[in-house]
Design a protein around this motif. Structure first.
Motif, PDB file in Angstrom:
ATOM      1  N   PHE A  26       0.834  -1.199   0.000  1.00 27.13           N
ATOM      2  CA  PHE A  26       0.000   0.000   0.000  1.00 27.13           C
ATOM      3  C   PHE A  26       0.868   1.247   0.000  1.00 27.13           C
ATOM      4  CE2 PHE A  26      -2.121  -3.416   2.243  1.00 27.13           C
ATOM      5  CZ  PHE A  26      -3.347  -3.474   1.607  1.00 27.13           C
ATOM      6  N   SER A  27       0.480   2.215  -0.828  1.00 27.09           N
ATOM      7  CA  SER A  27       1.137   3.519  -0.844  1.00 27.09           C
ATOM      8  C   SER A  27       0.049   4.570  -0.664  1.00 27.09           C
ATOM      9  CB  SER A  27       1.844   3.766  -2.178  1.00 27.09           C
ATOM     10  OG  SER A  27       2.815   2.785  -2.418  1.00 27.09           O
ATOM     11  N   VAL A  28       0.190   5.374   0.376  1.00 28.96           N
ATOM     12  CA  VAL A  28      -0.789   6.420   0.627  1.00 28.96           C
ATOM     13  C   VAL A  28      -0.402   7.626  -0.224  1.00 28.96           C
ATOM     14  CG1 VAL A  28      -1.822   7.932   2.350  1.00 28.96           C
ATOM     15  CG2 VAL A  28      -1.238   5.577   2.951  1.00 28.96           C
ATOM     16  N   LEU A  29      -1.328   8.058  -1.049  1.00 24.29           N
ATOM     17  CA  LEU A  29      -1.123   9.226  -1.899  1.00 24.29           C
ATOM     18  C   LEU A  29      -1.941  10.375  -1.310  1.00 24.29           C
ATOM     19  CD1 LEU A  29      -1.410   7.336  -5.274  1.00 24.29           C
ATOM     20  CD2 LEU A  29       0.651   7.851  -3.978  1.00 24.29           C
ATOM     21  N   ASP A  30      -2.090  11.465  -2.032  1.00 28.12           N
ATOM     22  CA  ASP A  30      -2.795  12.627  -1.499  1.00 28.12           C
ATOM     23  C   ASP A  30      -4.144  12.277  -0.885  1.00 28.12           C
ATOM     24  OD1 ASP A  30      -0.786  14.372  -2.066  1.00 28.12           O
ATOM     25  OD2 ASP A  30      -1.616  15.016  -3.973  1.00 28.12           O
ATOM     26  N   ARG A  31      -4.997  11.663  -1.647  1.00 30.40           N
ATOM     27  CA  ARG A  31      -6.337  11.340  -1.161  1.00 30.40           C
ATOM     28  C   ARG A  31      -6.727   9.906  -1.461  1.00 30.40           C
ATOM     29  NH1 ARG A  31      -9.313  15.660   0.343  1.00 30.40           N
ATOM     30  NH2 ARG A  31      -8.300  17.646   0.023  1.00 30.40           N
ATOM     31  N   ASP A  32      -5.782   9.144  -1.948  1.00 35.81           N
ATOM     32  CA  ASP A  32      -6.054   7.786  -2.385  1.00 35.81           C
ATOM     33  C   ASP A  32      -4.980   6.836  -1.850  1.00 35.81           C
ATOM     34  OD1 ASP A  32      -8.223   8.666  -4.095  1.00 35.81           O
ATOM     35  OD2 ASP A  32      -6.695   9.371  -5.492  1.00 35.81           O
ATOM     36  N   ILE A  33      -5.198   5.559  -2.117  1.00 35.75           N
ATOM     37  CA  ILE A  33      -4.231   4.537  -1.750  1.00 35.75           C
ATOM     38  C   ILE A  33      -3.917   3.727  -3.002  1.00 35.75           C
ATOM     39  CG2 ILE A  33      -3.801   2.483  -0.352  1.00 35.75           C
ATOM     40  CD1 ILE A  33      -5.871   3.605   1.625  1.00 35.75           C
ATOM     41  N   ARG A  34      -2.640   3.624  -3.315  1.00 33.22           N
ATOM     42  CA  ARG A  34      -2.227   2.756  -4.411  1.00 33.22           C
ATOM     43  C   ARG A  34      -2.059   1.365  -3.827  1.00 33.22           C
ATOM     44  NH1 ARG A  34       2.740   4.546  -6.034  1.00 33.22           N
ATOM     45  NH2 ARG A  34       1.755   6.170  -7.259  1.00 33.22           N
ATOM     46  N   VAL A  35      -2.781   0.406  -4.403  1.00 35.30           N
ATOM     47  CA  VAL A  35      -2.715  -0.984  -3.943  1.00 35.30           C
ATOM     48  C   VAL A  35      -2.020  -1.779  -5.038  1.00 35.30           C
ATOM     49  CG1 VAL A  35      -4.044  -2.995  -3.216  1.00 35.30           C
ATOM     50  CG2 VAL A  35      -4.859  -0.695  -2.644  1.00 35.30           C
ATOM     51  N   ARG A  36      -0.919  -2.393  -4.664  1.00 36.62           N
ATOM     52  CA  ARG A  36      -0.122  -3.174  -5.610  1.00 36.62           C
ATOM     53  C   ARG A  36      -0.116  -4.617  -5.127  1.00 36.62           C
ATOM     54  NH1 ARG A  36       5.203  -1.388  -8.480  1.00 36.62           N
ATOM     55  NH2 ARG A  36       6.049  -3.371  -9.120  1.00 36.62           N
ATOM     56  N   ASN A  37      -0.468  -5.533  -6.012  1.00 32.87           N
ATOM     57  CA  ASN A  37      -0.521  -6.947  -5.658  1.00 32.87           C
ATOM     58  C   ASN A  37       0.811  -7.601  -6.000  1.00 32.87           C
ATOM     59  OD1 ASN A  37      -1.101  -9.626  -5.218  1.00 32.87           O
ATOM     60  ND2 ASN A  37      -3.181  -9.457  -5.976  1.00 32.87           N
ATOM     61  N   ASN A  45       1.824  -4.584 -13.155  1.00 35.53           N
ATOM     62  CA  ASN A  45       0.621  -4.764 -13.974  1.00 35.53           C
ATOM     63  C   ASN A  45      -0.629  -4.982 -13.129  1.00 35.53           C
ATOM     64  OD1 ASN A  45       2.202  -4.580 -16.269  1.00 35.53           O
ATOM     65  ND2 ASN A  45       2.445  -6.783 -16.471  1.00 35.53           N
ATOM     66  N   HIS A  46      -0.447  -5.049 -11.822  1.00 32.74           N
ATOM     67  CA  HIS A  46      -1.559  -5.314 -10.901  1.00 32.74           C
ATOM     68  C   HIS A  46      -1.557  -4.260  -9.797  1.00 32.74           C
ATOM     69  CE1 HIS A  46      -2.310  -9.174 -12.827  1.00 32.74           C
ATOM     70  NE2 HIS A  46      -1.002  -9.218 -12.966  1.00 32.74           N
ATOM     71  N   GLU A  47      -1.571  -3.010 -10.234  1.00 33.76           N
ATOM     72  CA  GLU A  47      -1.514  -1.865  -9.331  1.00 33.76           C
ATOM     73  C   GLU A  47      -2.707  -0.959  -9.634  1.00 33.76           C
ATOM     74  OE1 GLU A  47       2.465  -0.078  -8.493  1.00 33.76           O
ATOM     75  OE2 GLU A  47       1.558   1.615  -9.548  1.00 33.76           O
ATOM     76  N   TYR A  48      -3.494  -0.648  -8.597  1.00 32.77           N
ATOM     77  CA  TYR A  48      -4.713   0.121  -8.809  1.00 32.77           C
ATOM     78  C   TYR A  48      -4.867   1.176  -7.725  1.00 32.77           C
ATOM     79  CZ  TYR A  48      -5.592  -3.848 -11.809  1.00 32.77           C
ATOM     80  OH  TYR A  48      -5.465  -4.814 -12.777  1.00 32.77           O
ATOM     81  N   LEU A  49      -5.576   2.235  -8.067  1.00 26.87           N
ATOM     82  CA  LEU A  49      -5.831   3.323  -7.140  1.00 26.87           C
ATOM     83  C   LEU A  49      -7.188   3.130  -6.478  1.00 26.87           C
ATOM     84  CD1 LEU A  49      -3.959   5.662  -6.607  1.00 26.87           C
ATOM     85  CD2 LEU A  49      -5.358   7.062  -8.100  1.00 26.87           C
ATOM     86  N   THR A  59     -14.097   3.482  -4.227  1.00 27.76           N
ATOM     87  CA  THR A  59     -13.938   3.027  -5.609  1.00 27.76           C
ATOM     88  C   THR A  59     -12.533   2.507  -5.837  1.00 27.76           C
ATOM     89  OG1 THR A  59     -13.247   5.201  -6.411  1.00 27.76           O
ATOM     90  CG2 THR A  59     -15.611   4.695  -6.524  1.00 27.76           C
ATOM     91  N   CYS A  60     -12.402   1.707  -6.894  1.00 27.11           N
ATOM     92  CA  CYS A  60     -11.095   1.175  -7.306  1.00 27.11           C
ATOM     93  C   CYS A  60     -11.043   1.217  -8.830  1.00 27.11           C
ATOM     94  CB  CYS A  60     -10.913  -0.254  -6.802  1.00 27.11           C
ATOM     95  SG  CYS A  60      -9.324  -0.997  -7.283  1.00 27.11           S
ATOM     96  N   GLU A  61      -9.859   1.430  -9.355  1.00 27.51           N
ATOM     97  CA  GLU A  61      -9.675   1.484 -10.809  1.00 27.51           C
ATOM     98  C   GLU A  61      -9.655   0.105 -11.470  1.00 27.51           C
ATOM     99  OE1 GLU A  61      -6.783   5.338 -11.379  1.00 27.51           O
ATOM    100  OE2 GLU A  61      -5.857   3.390 -11.059  1.00 27.51           O
ATOM    101  N   CYS A  62      -9.627  -0.959 -10.696  1.00 27.20           N
ATOM    102  CA  CYS A  62      -9.486  -2.288 -11.286  1.00 27.20           C
ATOM    103  C   CYS A  62     -10.732  -2.697 -12.077  1.00 27.20           C
ATOM    104  CB  CYS A  62      -9.186  -3.332 -10.209  1.00 27.20           C
ATOM    105  SG  CYS A  62     -10.612  -3.843  -9.238  1.00 27.20           S
ATOM    106  N   PRO A  63     -10.556  -3.574 -13.049  1.00 21.20           N
ATOM    107  CA  PRO A  63     -11.699  -4.032 -13.852  1.00 21.20           C
ATOM    108  C   PRO A  63     -12.767  -4.749 -13.021  1.00 21.20           C
ATOM    109  CG  PRO A  63      -9.627  -4.678 -14.888  1.00 21.20           C
ATOM    110  CD  PRO A  63      -9.294  -4.115 -13.544  1.00 21.20           C
ATOM    111  N   ALA A  64     -12.375  -5.474 -11.994  1.00 15.97           N
ATOM    112  CA  ALA A  64     -13.334  -6.232 -11.188  1.00 15.97           C
ATOM    113  C   ALA A  64     -14.297  -5.314 -10.448  1.00 15.97           C
ATOM    114  CB  ALA A  64     -12.609  -7.135 -10.199  1.00 15.97           C
TER     115      ALA A  64
END
Length: 138
Positions: A26-37, A45-49, A59-64
């Motif tokens: 997990f990476s905490v950004l300004d107002r979001d969290i980057r989640v990297r698997n 290739n498996h990193e989503y905001l 919300t999450c940017e991932c297709p699922a």
């Protein structure tokens, strides 16, 4: 399903288990969290905001997350880790120019992990990685 999850979160058992045992970073950004698997061969290739609104991974940017009903594993992974949510909330408050009561306190040191209170028998990745717990045998 789990008292740690927000009331409107209803992940499937499969999603909840994957949120617990996959190797998320997990990476905490300004107002979001980057989640990297990190479980995949090419984790980049498996990193989503994941966007957090009022302390809830909304919300999450991932297709699922866009395809299936209910929260994706990335949102659930954030939701079951209160320390991650606390950090992003602090960043959001600081970005808005405010402070929280916790800003004045030192964090409590504890050997207890977030997965200690989860209902399922699967430990989180950090506990497995550090050797505090092992995965159950089938």
């Amino acid at each position: 399903m789990n008292q740690r999850l927000p009331a409107d979160f209803e992940p499937t058992s499969r999603v909840l288990k994957r949120a617990q045992y996959e190797a998320f970073a997990f990476s905490v950004l300004d107002r979001d969290i980057r989640v990297r698997n990190e479980s995949y061969e090419n984790p980049a290739n498996h990193e989503y905001l994941v966007t957090v609104v009022d302390g809830i991974p909304a919300t999450c940017e991932c297709p699922a997350d866009a395809t299936y009903e209910g929260p994706c594993k990335h949102r659930v992974a954030v939701a079951i880790r209160p320390r991650i949510l606390e950090l992003v909330t602090k960043v959001q408050v600081a970005a808005d120019g405010g402070t929280t009561a916790n800003d004045r306190c030192e964090p409590a040191e504890s050997d207890q992990c977030d997965c200690d209170e989860l209902n399922d028998e699967l430990p989180c990745w950090d506990c497995v990685r550090t050797g505090r717990k092992t995965l159950p045998k089938k």
